[in-house]
Design an enzyme around this catalytic site. Structure first.
Site, PDB file in Angstrom:
ATOM      1  N   GLY A 151      27.144 -11.222   8.542  1.00  0.00           N
ATOM      2  CA  GLY A 151      27.968 -10.172   9.148  1.00  0.00           C
ATOM      3  C   GLY A 151      27.218  -8.869   9.365  1.00  0.00           C
ATOM      4  N   GLU A 191      24.652 -18.171   7.503  1.00  0.00           N
ATOM      5  CA  GLU A 191      25.963 -18.750   7.179  1.00  0.00           C
ATOM      6  C   GLU A 191      25.953 -20.265   6.974  1.00  0.00           C
ATOM      7  OE1 GLU A 191      25.483 -16.328   9.425  1.00  0.00           O
ATOM      8  OE2 GLU A 191      27.153 -14.906   9.402  1.00  0.00           O
TER       9      GLU A 191
HETATM   10  C1  HXC Z   1      28.896 -10.664  -1.981  1.00  0.00           C
HETATM   11  C2  HXC Z   1      26.734 -10.019  -2.374  1.00  0.00           C
HETATM   12  C3  HXC Z   1      26.359 -10.375  -1.058  1.00  0.00           C
HETATM   13  C4  HXC Z   1      27.359 -10.896  -0.201  1.00  0.00           C
HETATM   14  C5  HXC Z   1      24.623  -9.648  -2.080  1.00  0.00           C
HETATM   15  N1  HXC Z   1      25.633  -9.563  -2.959  1.00  0.00           N
HETATM   16  N2  HXC Z   1      25.041 -10.137  -0.920  1.00  0.00           N
HETATM   17  N3  HXC Z   1      27.986 -10.167  -2.820  1.00  0.00           N
HETATM   18  N4  HXC Z   1      28.609 -11.022  -0.709  1.00  0.00           N
HETATM   19  N5  HXC Z   1      27.113 -11.233   1.051  1.00  0.00           N
HETATM   20  C6  HXC Z   1      25.579  -9.083  -4.341  1.00  0.00           C
HETATM   21  C7  HXC Z   1      24.879 -10.101  -5.239  1.00  0.00           C
HETATM   22  O1  HXC Z   1      25.776 -11.130  -5.632  1.00  0.00           O
HETATM   23  C8  HXC Z   1      24.466  -9.227  -6.401  1.00  0.00           C
HETATM   24  O2  HXC Z   1      25.588  -8.979  -7.208  1.00  0.00           O
HETATM   25  C9  HXC Z   1      24.109  -7.889  -5.706  1.00  0.00           C
HETATM   26  O3  HXC Z   1      24.763  -7.932  -4.432  1.00  0.00           O
HETATM   27  C10 HXC Z   1      22.617  -7.756  -5.464  1.00  0.00           C
HETATM   28  O4  HXC Z   1      22.155  -8.905  -4.774  1.00  0.00           O
HETATM   29  P1  HXC Z   1      20.983  -9.850  -5.326  1.00  0.00           P
HETATM   30  O5  HXC Z   1      21.213 -11.195  -4.748  1.00  0.00           O
HETATM   31  O6  HXC Z   1      20.855  -9.729  -6.790  1.00  0.00           O
HETATM   32  O7  HXC Z   1      19.721  -9.148  -4.631  1.00  0.00           O
HETATM   33  P2  HXC Z   1      18.369  -9.834  -4.190  1.00  0.00           P
HETATM   34  O8  HXC Z   1      17.887 -10.811  -5.206  1.00  0.00           O
HETATM   35  O9  HXC Z   1      17.452  -8.721  -3.791  1.00  0.00           O
HETATM   36  O10 HXC Z   1      18.727 -10.688  -2.896  1.00  0.00           O
HETATM   37  C11 HXC Z   1      19.176 -10.013  -1.751  1.00  0.00           C
HETATM   38  C12 HXC Z   1      19.755 -11.043  -0.731  1.00  0.00           C
HETATM   39  C13 HXC Z   1      20.833 -11.876  -1.438  1.00  0.00           C
HETATM   40  C14 HXC Z   1      18.642 -11.955  -0.205  1.00  0.00           C
HETATM   41  C15 HXC Z   1      20.333 -10.233   0.429  1.00  0.00           C
HETATM   42  O11 HXC Z   1      21.747 -10.996  -2.089  1.00  0.00           O
HETATM   43  C16 HXC Z   1      21.623 -12.753  -0.514  1.00  0.00           C
HETATM   44  O12 HXC Z   1      21.125 -13.823  -0.104  1.00  0.00           O
HETATM   45  N6  HXC Z   1      22.841 -12.360  -0.201  1.00  0.00           N
HETATM   46  C17 HXC Z   1      23.734 -13.157   0.633  1.00  0.00           C
HETATM   47  C18 HXC Z   1      23.309 -13.086   2.062  1.00  0.00           C
HETATM   48  C19 HXC Z   1      24.212 -13.949   2.935  1.00  0.00           C
HETATM   49  O13 HXC Z   1      24.260 -15.186   2.774  1.00  0.00           O
HETATM   50  N7  HXC Z   1      24.930 -13.318   3.840  1.00  0.00           N
HETATM   51  C20 HXC Z   1      25.849 -14.006   4.750  1.00  0.00           C
HETATM   52  C21 HXC Z   1      27.226 -14.028   4.167  1.00  0.00           C
HETATM   53  S1  HXC Z   1      28.328 -14.940   5.185  1.00  0.00           S
HETATM   54  P3  HXC Z   1      25.514  -9.149  -8.812  1.00  0.00           P
HETATM   55  O14 HXC Z   1      26.942  -8.908  -9.238  1.00  0.00           O
HETATM   56  O15 HXC Z   1      24.988 -10.529  -9.078  1.00  0.00           O
HETATM   57  O16 HXC Z   1      24.572  -8.038  -9.208  1.00  0.00           O
HETATM   58  C22 HXC Z   1      28.729 -13.900   6.403  1.00  0.00           C
HETATM   59  C23 HXC Z   1      29.791 -14.408   7.356  1.00  0.00           C
HETATM   60  C24 HXC Z   1      30.183 -13.375   8.350  1.00  0.00           C
HETATM   61  O17 HXC Z   1      28.239 -12.829   6.509  1.00  0.00           O
HETATM   62  C25 HXC Z   1      31.389 -13.802   9.159  1.00  0.00           C
HETATM   63  C26 HXC Z   1      32.674 -13.749   8.408  1.00  0.00           C
HETATM   64  C27 HXC Z   1      33.892 -13.949   9.263  1.00  0.00           C
END
Ligand code: HXC
Length: 265
Positions: A115, A138
């Site tokens: 997103g 995603e």
């Molecule tokens: C909820 C999230 C998050 C997310 C990060 N966090 N991304 N929480 N939703 N999308 C939270 C983590 O759980 C963590 O919380 C804190 O933020 C820090 O993230 P880390 O993972 O510890 O950081 P890092 O190791 O540096 O990794 C960064 C990252 C990773 C590579 C960006 O966080 C990641 O892969 N995030 C998800 C990215 C993703 O898949 N996005 C797409 C989502 S689906 P805690 O509590 O553990 O400290 C989407 C659909 C859109 O976007 C359309 C919808 C209709």
């Protein structure tokens, strides 16, 4: 001057009609939950009719991220109809960014994933620092982009390149984003936001009526053959994946900080 529109979105009014709209949830890398999207929508609706505003800079708070995507923990418990509503809400924010009679610029200094990339793509253009990272991961969560990413990425990069990024879920850095034409150039990380503000001020010195006439003309194509006609289809396909094995497994695996075991079901 910094105004808190609420705890999750902040508004900084700079000189000459430039405002910074800051997504302020750095502990979750500015992930977009329902509340953030509602706050963004309300702020953008207000800014759209504020005659003093010319350029809106959308950015994330904290060192690491523009926006790391939709909030996966919140999506984990959604059923199909919640997911459809969520997707529609995100679309409404993106359509506002795209169509409002102001210039909208995404200032990306770190992760812009899922997103986050979709929100950036909905702005008129993206300014990125050399630390920016883009991607639509995603499919690694058992779902697809749902805020217009399948449509806008293909529009910007061409279908084959967009398919490769959507199907692989791969992240790309700033220099590859430049090569692909997602951003014009990568700006130095040091002083990035100062440079972004300077570029916004330059645009703001031009005639807003001329700029917004150009914007609406350049957007007309979108209303007939671009994003608009495909919004409902994306919402339907996105939400239809909720409740499947792979969606549940993908999102649980993220929360449990492990790799997902997909079954294609
Ligand atoms: C909820 C999230 C998050 C997310 C990060 N966090 N991304 N929480 N939703 N999308 C939270 C983590 O759980 C963590 O919380 C804190 O933020 C820090 O993230 P880390 O993972 O510890 O950081 P890092 O190791 O540096 O990794 C960064 C990252 C990773 C590579 C960006 O966080 C990641 O892969 N995030 C998800 C990215 C993703 O898949 N996005 C797409 C989502 S689906 P805690 O509590 O553990 O400290 C989407 C659909 C859109 O976007 C359309 C919808 C209709």
């Amino acid at each position: 001057m910094s105004e808190k529109t609420n705890d999750l979105v902040r508004l900084n009014r700079l000189d000459a009609g430039v405002v910074e709209l800051v997504i302020d949830r750095p502990e979750a890398l500015n992930a977009l939950n329902i509340q953030v999207l509602l706050s963004l929508k309300a702020a953008l609706e207000t800014l759209a009719s504020d005659a003093s505003v010319r350029v809106i800079l959308l950015r994330g708070a904290g060192e690491k991220a523009f926006v790391a995507g939709a909030d996966i923990r919140e999506m984990q418990t959604m059923g199909r109809s919640d997911a459809a509503q969520f997707s529609r809400l995100g679309h409404s924010v993106c359509l506002l960014l795209e169509s409002m009679p102001k210039v909208t610029v995404a200032a990306v200094h770190g992760f812009a994933l899922g997103g986050g990339t979709e929100l950036a793509l909905a702005c008129d253009f993206i300014l990125a620092s050399e630390k920016a990272q883009f991607g639509l991961p995603e499919v690694g969560l058992g779902v697809i982009p749902g805020f217009g990413g399948t449509i806008r990425l293909a529009r910007t990069l061409g279908l084959a390149r967009a398919k490769e990024l959507v199907f692989s879920g791969e992240r790309i850095g700033a220099s590859e984003a430049v090569q692909l034409g997602l951003v014009r150039k990568a700006l130095p990380q040091d002083g990035f936001f100062d440079e972004v503000r300077k570029q916004a001020a330059k645009i703001a010195r031009n005639s807003l009526s001329a700029v917004s006439a150009a914007k609406s003309l350049m957007n007309e194509f979108e209303e007939t053959s671009g994003v608009h006609p495909k919004v409902d289809a994306e919402i339907q396909r996105f939400s239809s994946l909720f409740g499947t094995h792979d969606q549940k497994e993908g999102m649980v695996a993220f929360s449990e900080k492990r790799s997902a075991r997909f079954e294609g079901l």
